[in-house]
Design an enzyme around this catalytic site. Sequence first.
Site, PDB file in Angstrom:
ATOM      1  N   ARG A  13       0.849  -1.201   0.000  1.00  0.00           N
ATOM      2  CA  ARG A  13       0.000   0.000   0.000  1.00  0.00           C
ATOM      3  C   ARG A  13       0.879   1.244   0.000  1.00  0.00           C
ATOM      4  O   ARG A  13       2.104   1.136  -0.016  1.00  0.00           O
ATOM      5  CB  ARG A  13      -0.967  -0.004   1.185  1.00  0.00           C
ATOM      6  CG  ARG A  13      -0.317  -0.271   2.519  1.00  0.00           C
ATOM      7  CD  ARG A  13      -1.346  -0.657   3.591  1.00  0.00           C
ATOM      8  NE  ARG A  13      -0.672  -1.168   4.783  1.00  0.00           N
ATOM      9  CZ  ARG A  13      -0.236  -0.407   5.776  1.00  0.00           C
ATOM     10  NH1 ARG A  13      -0.430   0.896   5.740  1.00  0.00           N
ATOM     11  NH2 ARG A  13       0.392  -0.934   6.812  1.00  0.00           N
ATOM     12  N   ASP A  61       8.483 -10.510   6.587  1.00  0.00           N
ATOM     13  CA  ASP A  61       8.877  -9.429   7.491  1.00  0.00           C
ATOM     14  C   ASP A  61      10.330  -9.045   7.183  1.00  0.00           C
ATOM     15  O   ASP A  61      11.236  -9.872   7.347  1.00  0.00           O
ATOM     16  CB  ASP A  61       8.739  -9.924   8.938  1.00  0.00           C
ATOM     17  CG  ASP A  61       8.979  -8.821   9.959  1.00  0.00           C
ATOM     18  OD1 ASP A  61       9.629  -7.807   9.608  1.00  0.00           O
ATOM     19  OD2 ASP A  61       8.522  -8.966  11.101  1.00  0.00           O
ATOM     20  N   SER A 140      13.616   9.637   4.503  1.00  0.00           N
ATOM     21  CA  SER A 140      12.578  10.626   4.825  1.00  0.00           C
ATOM     22  C   SER A 140      13.256  11.958   5.095  1.00  0.00           C
ATOM     23  O   SER A 140      14.423  11.988   5.519  1.00  0.00           O
ATOM     24  CB  SER A 140      11.836  10.192   6.094  1.00  0.00           C
ATOM     25  OG  SER A 140      11.071  11.270   6.610  1.00  0.00           O
ATOM     26  N   TYR A 153      12.579   6.953  14.623  1.00  0.00           N
ATOM     27  CA  TYR A 153      12.351   6.990  13.165  1.00  0.00           C
ATOM     28  C   TYR A 153      13.458   7.800  12.468  1.00  0.00           C
ATOM     29  O   TYR A 153      14.005   7.376  11.445  1.00  0.00           O
ATOM     30  CB  TYR A 153      10.974   7.608  12.909  1.00  0.00           C
ATOM     31  CG  TYR A 153      10.529   7.648  11.472  1.00  0.00           C
ATOM     32  CD1 TYR A 153      10.098   6.496  10.826  1.00  0.00           C
ATOM     33  CD2 TYR A 153      10.505   8.853  10.758  1.00  0.00           C
ATOM     34  CE1 TYR A 153       9.665   6.540   9.493  1.00  0.00           C
ATOM     35  CE2 TYR A 153      10.071   8.907   9.448  1.00  0.00           C
ATOM     36  CZ  TYR A 153       9.644   7.745   8.824  1.00  0.00           C
ATOM     37  OH  TYR A 153       9.215   7.800   7.505  1.00  0.00           O
ATOM     38  N   LYS A 157      16.103   6.511   9.654  1.00  0.00           N
ATOM     39  CA  LYS A 157      16.114   7.095   8.303  1.00  0.00           C
ATOM     40  C   LYS A 157      17.451   7.772   7.989  1.00  0.00           C
ATOM     41  O   LYS A 157      17.898   7.779   6.838  1.00  0.00           O
ATOM     42  CB  LYS A 157      14.944   8.078   8.150  1.00  0.00           C
ATOM     43  CG  LYS A 157      13.566   7.397   8.177  1.00  0.00           C
ATOM     44  CD  LYS A 157      13.430   6.395   7.044  1.00  0.00           C
ATOM     45  CE  LYS A 157      12.050   5.783   6.937  1.00  0.00           C
ATOM     46  NZ  LYS A 157      11.901   4.858   5.811  1.00  0.00           N
TER      47      LYS A 157
HETATM   48  P1  NDP Z   1       2.410   2.707   4.803  1.00  0.00           P
HETATM   49  O1  NDP Z   1       2.270   2.529   6.281  1.00  0.00           O
HETATM   50  O2  NDP Z   1       1.243   3.242   4.044  1.00  0.00           O
HETATM   51  O3  NDP Z   1       2.838   1.304   4.140  1.00  0.00           O
HETATM   52  C1  NDP Z   1       3.905   0.612   4.693  1.00  0.00           C
HETATM   53  C2  NDP Z   1       4.161  -0.660   3.911  1.00  0.00           C
HETATM   54  O4  NDP Z   1       5.293  -1.302   4.493  1.00  0.00           O
HETATM   55  C3  NDP Z   1       3.011  -1.663   4.013  1.00  0.00           C
HETATM   56  O5  NDP Z   1       2.915  -2.389   2.798  1.00  0.00           O
HETATM   57  C4  NDP Z   1       3.471  -2.598   5.141  1.00  0.00           C
HETATM   58  O6  NDP Z   1       2.936  -3.920   5.044  1.00  0.00           O
HETATM   59  C5  NDP Z   1       4.959  -2.608   4.899  1.00  0.00           C
HETATM   60  N1  NDP Z   1       5.709  -2.969   6.090  1.00  0.00           N
HETATM   61  C6  NDP Z   1       5.759  -2.337   7.283  1.00  0.00           C
HETATM   62  N2  NDP Z   1       6.567  -2.981   8.125  1.00  0.00           N
HETATM   63  C7  NDP Z   1       7.045  -4.065   7.451  1.00  0.00           C
HETATM   64  C8  NDP Z   1       7.898  -5.140   7.772  1.00  0.00           C
HETATM   65  N3  NDP Z   1       8.488  -5.241   8.986  1.00  0.00           N
HETATM   66  N4  NDP Z   1       8.153  -6.072   6.830  1.00  0.00           N
HETATM   67  C9  NDP Z   1       7.600  -5.984   5.610  1.00  0.00           C
HETATM   68  N5  NDP Z   1       6.781  -5.004   5.238  1.00  0.00           N
HETATM   69  C10 NDP Z   1       6.492  -4.065   6.157  1.00  0.00           C
HETATM   70  O7  NDP Z   1       3.714   3.626   4.619  1.00  0.00           O
HETATM   71  P2  NDP Z   1       4.064   4.721   3.501  1.00  0.00           P
HETATM   72  O8  NDP Z   1       3.668   4.238   2.171  1.00  0.00           O
HETATM   73  O9  NDP Z   1       3.600   6.034   3.977  1.00  0.00           O
HETATM   74  O10 NDP Z   1       5.667   4.743   3.623  1.00  0.00           O
HETATM   75  C11 NDP Z   1       6.513   4.026   2.751  1.00  0.00           C
HETATM   76  C12 NDP Z   1       7.933   4.412   3.050  1.00  0.00           C
HETATM   77  O11 NDP Z   1       8.087   5.817   2.855  1.00  0.00           O
HETATM   78  C13 NDP Z   1       8.357   4.145   4.492  1.00  0.00           C
HETATM   79  O12 NDP Z   1       9.706   3.737   4.532  1.00  0.00           O
HETATM   80  C14 NDP Z   1       8.212   5.493   5.156  1.00  0.00           C
HETATM   81  O13 NDP Z   1       9.040   5.626   6.276  1.00  0.00           O
HETATM   82  C15 NDP Z   1       8.635   6.405   4.016  1.00  0.00           C
HETATM   83  N6  NDP Z   1       8.158   7.760   4.137  1.00  0.00           N
HETATM   84  C16 NDP Z   1       6.822   8.049   4.164  1.00  0.00           C
HETATM   85  C17 NDP Z   1       6.403   9.354   4.271  1.00  0.00           C
HETATM   86  C18 NDP Z   1       4.971   9.735   4.307  1.00  0.00           C
HETATM   87  O14 NDP Z   1       4.684  10.931   4.491  1.00  0.00           O
HETATM   88  N7  NDP Z   1       4.024   8.828   4.117  1.00  0.00           N
HETATM   89  C19 NDP Z   1       7.360  10.462   4.374  1.00  0.00           C
HETATM   90  C20 NDP Z   1       8.740  10.038   4.327  1.00  0.00           C
HETATM   91  C21 NDP Z   1       9.105   8.751   4.206  1.00  0.00           C
HETATM   92  P3  NDP Z   1       1.391  -4.227   5.448  1.00  0.00           P
HETATM   93  O15 NDP Z   1       0.547  -3.548   4.398  1.00  0.00           O
HETATM   94  O16 NDP Z   1       1.295  -5.706   5.392  1.00  0.00           O
HETATM   95  O17 NDP Z   1       1.199  -3.645   6.809  1.00  0.00           O
END
Ligand code: NDP
Length: 246
Positions: A13, A61, A140, A153, A157
Amino acid sequence: MKGRVALVTGGGRGIGRAIAVRLAREGAKVAISYRSNDAAAQETRKLVREAGAECEAIKSDVAEAADVEALVKGVGEAFGPVEILVNNAGTTRDNILMRMKDVEFDEVLATNLKGTYLCTRAVMRGMVRARWGRIVNISSVVGLLGNAGQANYAASKAGIIGFTKSTAREVANRGITANVVAPGYVETELTGGLPGSVKEQILGQVPASRFGEPEEIAEAVAFLAGDCAAYITGQTIAVDGGMVMQ
Ligand code: NDP
């Protein structure tokens, strides 16, 4: 990118989904990993296939070495060795430092930083053998600026940036690049829970006066993952409406 094998962690997602679809449009075969949300991962799989690419969604994971080995093996069996790795899986456990629990610190470091390390290590041999590879790690703006309430966090990052530079130096002469994309604020489930007042405060720091879209992050990733970016390595590109100007 036609026929290249891409793995996007956390592709179920949010930003990861947009990256998966974007790479699919470039003609890559796309594998996504996710932690637990099967329904979301299947939706990404559907979208990637609609974009004209093959897709595998694998529950794994990133913080667990055995899971990561199985993930990379699974992608290898389906598509062949990973050529493009996007370390996107990420999580938050916000708290002010005085109240932060060890488990909050450890969980965030384990997914965001150790996960990036484990996935990168797992694909490296194949990339070295092929003398071609693209690694794009999602950091980030918080890793560049810091953020009150997000010491765990921010550390994870910022760590990704140092990790990426070291990786880039190790493999630059093997046709492999490693770069960082540092998004600003993007509306996803990760950020959706923030109070309106905090969002307003963040918006005040964005010269573009708006939040980013997942697709805008995906554009930068697609560029770095392609042949055109062969001479760019060890860099951090902020995609943040001007929040961080380096
Ligand atoms: P979301 O929370 O919307 O999605 C996170 C995704 O990562 C999900 O698919 C989740 O799986 C998966 N995930 C989380 N933990 C694990 C794990 N331990 N092993 C495997 N998969 C995992 O996050 P975003 O799309 O917002 O963020 C994506 C990246 O961008 C992240 O690294 C975040 O730190 C970075 N980011 C986001 C920002 C923002 O404003 N949104 C800003 C800056 C950086 P599942 O769906 O199964 O839970």
